[in-house]
Design a protein around this motif. Structure first.
Motif, short mmCIF file in Angstrom:
data_model
loop_
_atom_site.label_atom_id
_atom_site.label_comp_id
_atom_site.label_asym_id
_atom_site.label_seq_id
_atom_site.Cartn_x
_atom_site.Cartn_y
_atom_site.Cartn_z
N GLY A 142 5.93 -7.88 -18.35
CA GLY A 142 6.56 -8.62 -17.26
C GLY A 142 7.79 -9.36 -17.73
O GLY A 142 7.75 -10.04 -18.75
N VAL B 142 7.59 -4.52 -15.45
CA VAL B 142 7.61 -5.08 -14.10
C VAL B 142 8.69 -6.16 -14.05
O VAL B 142 8.68 -7.11 -14.85
CB VAL B 142 6.24 -5.66 -13.70
N ASN C 140 -1.29 -5.63 -15.16
CA ASN C 140 -0.91 -6.55 -16.23
C ASN C 140 -1.22 -5.95 -17.60
O ASN C 140 -0.44 -6.08 -18.53
CB ASN C 140 -1.65 -7.88 -16.10
N ALA D 46 1.62 -9.86 -12.66
CA ALA D 46 1.82 -8.91 -11.56
C ALA D 46 0.85 -9.09 -10.39
O ALA D 46 1.00 -8.42 -9.38
CB ALA D 46 1.73 -7.47 -12.08
N HIS E 290 10.64 -9.24 -12.27
CA HIS E 290 10.38 -10.39 -11.41
C HIS E 290 11.63 -11.26 -11.31
O HIS E 290 12.52 -11.15 -12.13
CB HIS E 290 9.30 -11.29 -12.04
N HIS F 255 8.13 -5.99 -8.92
CA HIS F 255 6.85 -6.66 -8.67
C HIS F 255 6.31 -6.27 -7.28
O HIS F 255 5.12 -6.09 -7.10
CB HIS F 255 7.06 -8.17 -8.79
#
Length: 144
Positions: free
Chosen positions: A78, A21, A73, A67, A23, A119
């Motif tokens: 992440g 993910v 998660n 997340a 971000h 995200h």
């Protein structure tokens, strides 16, 4: 460089890693360092990238709180990028992100075109903002 965050859950609850993910920090790597070190923030990520550095906050074997969805998660890694609403990541941040994501895709057998996700696909958010997700996906694909 390893930095530690108290904001994680030990293990992954039996989930295998099947997503990365992406971000953005909405600030610098130093801002992520401070936020993730604060037990009252209740957030973390596995990695942060920016200003020429890669920091690891949570071991890949554990669940980072990044997340906004615990099940996601548990199954994802992440990665935060130094950027904000008007400042995209630098070239060095993209280069480091592509290298890290390529390594993770090799380790976990991930397809970068479908398993590196924003995200915003997990919860309603502007994140990852100015991060060019397709640039990361294509860069990783070229390295695999």
């Amino acid at each position: 460089m390893t930095k530690t965050s108290p904001n994680y859950t030990a293990g992954r609850g039996g989930s295998a890693v099947d997503r990365i993910v992406i971000h953005y920090i909405v600030g610098t790597l130093a801002a992520a360092d401070a936020t993730f070190a604060d037990p009252n923030s209740g957030v973390s990520a596995h990695y942060g990238i920016g200003e020429g550095a890669v920091h690891q906050y949570v071991s890949e074997k554990n669940t980072a709180w990044h997340a906004g969805n615990f099940a996601m998660n548990q199954r994802s890694i992440g990665i935060e990028h130094s950027a904000d609403a008007v400042r995209p990541p630098s070239q060095s941040t993209y280069t480091a992100s592509i290298e890290l994501c390529a390594q993770l895709c090799r380790t976990y057998g991930l397809n970068p075109l479908t398993q590196i996700i924003p995200h915003s696909s997990v919860v309603a958010t502007a994140c990852p903002g100015t991060v060019d997700l397709q640039r990361i996906r294509n860069g990783v694909k070229a390295r695999l």
